[in-house]
Design an enzyme around this catalytic site. Structure first.
Site, PDB file in Angstrom:
ATOM      1  N   LYS A 173     -13.764  -7.115  -7.653  1.00  0.00           N
ATOM      2  CA  LYS A 173     -14.145  -7.368  -6.262  1.00  0.00           C
ATOM      3  C   LYS A 173     -15.656  -7.565  -6.218  1.00  0.00           C
ATOM      4  O   LYS A 173     -16.408  -6.766  -6.774  1.00  0.00           O
ATOM      5  CB  LYS A 173     -13.757  -6.195  -5.358  1.00  0.00           C
ATOM      6  N   LYS A 191       0.836  -1.191   0.000  1.00  0.00           N
ATOM      7  CA  LYS A 191       0.000   0.000   0.000  1.00  0.00           C
ATOM      8  C   LYS A 191       0.876   1.248   0.000  1.00  0.00           C
ATOM      9  O   LYS A 191       1.766   1.395   0.848  1.00  0.00           O
ATOM     10  CB  LYS A 191      -0.919   0.005   1.228  1.00  0.00           C
TER      11      LYS A 191
END
Length: 331
Positions: A250, A154
């Site tokens: 997703k 991240k």
């Protein structure tokens, strides 16, 4: 479905503590807030789990209300196909879509992938996420995970070159993908892409904000770029062809497995590589996404590994290898 009894619907909000904190460019959290949907008929109950996401204007309370609002329609015969038009793509539809498929499998005594005519899922390698932090903190977290073959890093904008260099030093053998969560800008885009190229990053996920990503079509992309916040369902795909090399599917964005499977086929036909991704949630949310893994270049289903504890009967993880769900969990 074989039973003549009308289905019963139940849903509730659940909270799952995260091991430490999960930090991305938009902030940190210490718990995963999920919504569980259960559709029962006779002695069988189908379950689905979703994660409402504030980035898309969702709240747990509104998601719960949206699920419960379908009770009358379910009793009147609402099935997965009709559900696609009854609720918009998003978390609520995902939980119901997966619960209905789970119930259908249980009533029929068959696995969900057999009902759908899909290949039997196999064990696969999932990415493992390193949260955003200082280069030193990220290096320390990476050192603990350096034996994992695929790491998802991240990032957060300024200073990302230092972060990714520090991570690579601690994990010289791991394949690296990075996720900026819309935090880069036109001013630092090419510099950050070059920093990723320099350490052998394979994929950069959502560098620019959704709706402000046109620059990606006008520059040389030295590393493959994947859309996440910019892509939701099949309707999103066509306009992204010149900007992205891959898409992150997703279930909480597509509104369930039904649309996700169709989206994967459409995306591959357009030449996109596939990542199957997740929110931070329990194994119940990961299990349906396993049906997409065989089409995916990247599998990112590590949500339960980031929790302090998973749901009973959760998926089996052996290091970074994740195995298909047992029938008692889902499908």
């Amino acid at each position: 479905m074989t039973s003549s009894k009308p289905p019963k619907l139940a849903a509730r909000i659940e909270r799952w503590p995260i091991a430490g904190a999960f930090t991305i460019s938009r902030g940190a959290k210490t718990e995963a807030v999920t919504v569980l949907a259960e559709v029962s008929r006779g002695n069988h109950t189908g379950r689905g789990e979703c994660v409402p996401y504030a980035r898309y204007g969702q709240t747990p309370e509104a998601t719960l209300a949206a699920i419960l609002s379908t009770e009358k329609a379910l009793r009147g015969g609402l099935d997965r196909q009709a559900l696609q038009g009854a609720l918009p793509a998003g978390a609520a539809r995902n939980a119901l879509d997966c619960a209905l498929l789970d119930l259908e499998a249980k009533l029929g005594g068959r696995r969900a992938w057999d009902l759908l005519g899909r290949p039997t899922p196999r064990a696969c390698t999932t990415a493992f996420t390193i949260s955003l932090g200082t280069p030193e903190a990220m290096a320390a977290a990476t050192a603990k995970a350096s034996s994992r073959p695929l790491l998802k890093i991240k990032l957060g904008g300024d200073g990302d070159g230092d972060r990714i260099a520090a991570v690579r030093k601690e994990a010289p053998e791991s394949e690296l993908i990075v996720d900026a969560n819309e935090a880069w800008t036109p001013a630092n885009l090419e510099q950050n892409l070059a920093a990723c190229e320099a350490v052998g990053v394979t994929l950069v996920e959502q560098p620019l904000p959704a709706g402000q990503d046109g620059l990606l079509a006008r520059i040389r992309r030295p590393v493959a770029v994947c859309a996440d916040e910019s892509v939701h369902d099949r309707a999103s795909l066509e306009r992204l062809r010149e900007r992205y090399d891959a898409i992150n599917i997703k279930l909480d964005k597509t509104g369930g497995l039904t649309e996700a499977l169709a989206m994967a086929e459409a995306a591959q036909a357009l030449g996109f590589e596939i990542m199957v991704g997740c929110m931070v949630a329990t194994s119940l949310a990961m299990a349906p996404a396993m049906l997409l893994a065989h089409q995916a270049r990247f599998v990112d289903l590590d949500g339960p590994l980031l929790l302090a504890g998973d749901r009973n009967g959760g998926l089996r993880y052996d290091g970074s290898t994740v195995y298909p769900p047992d029938p008692a969990l889902w499908g």
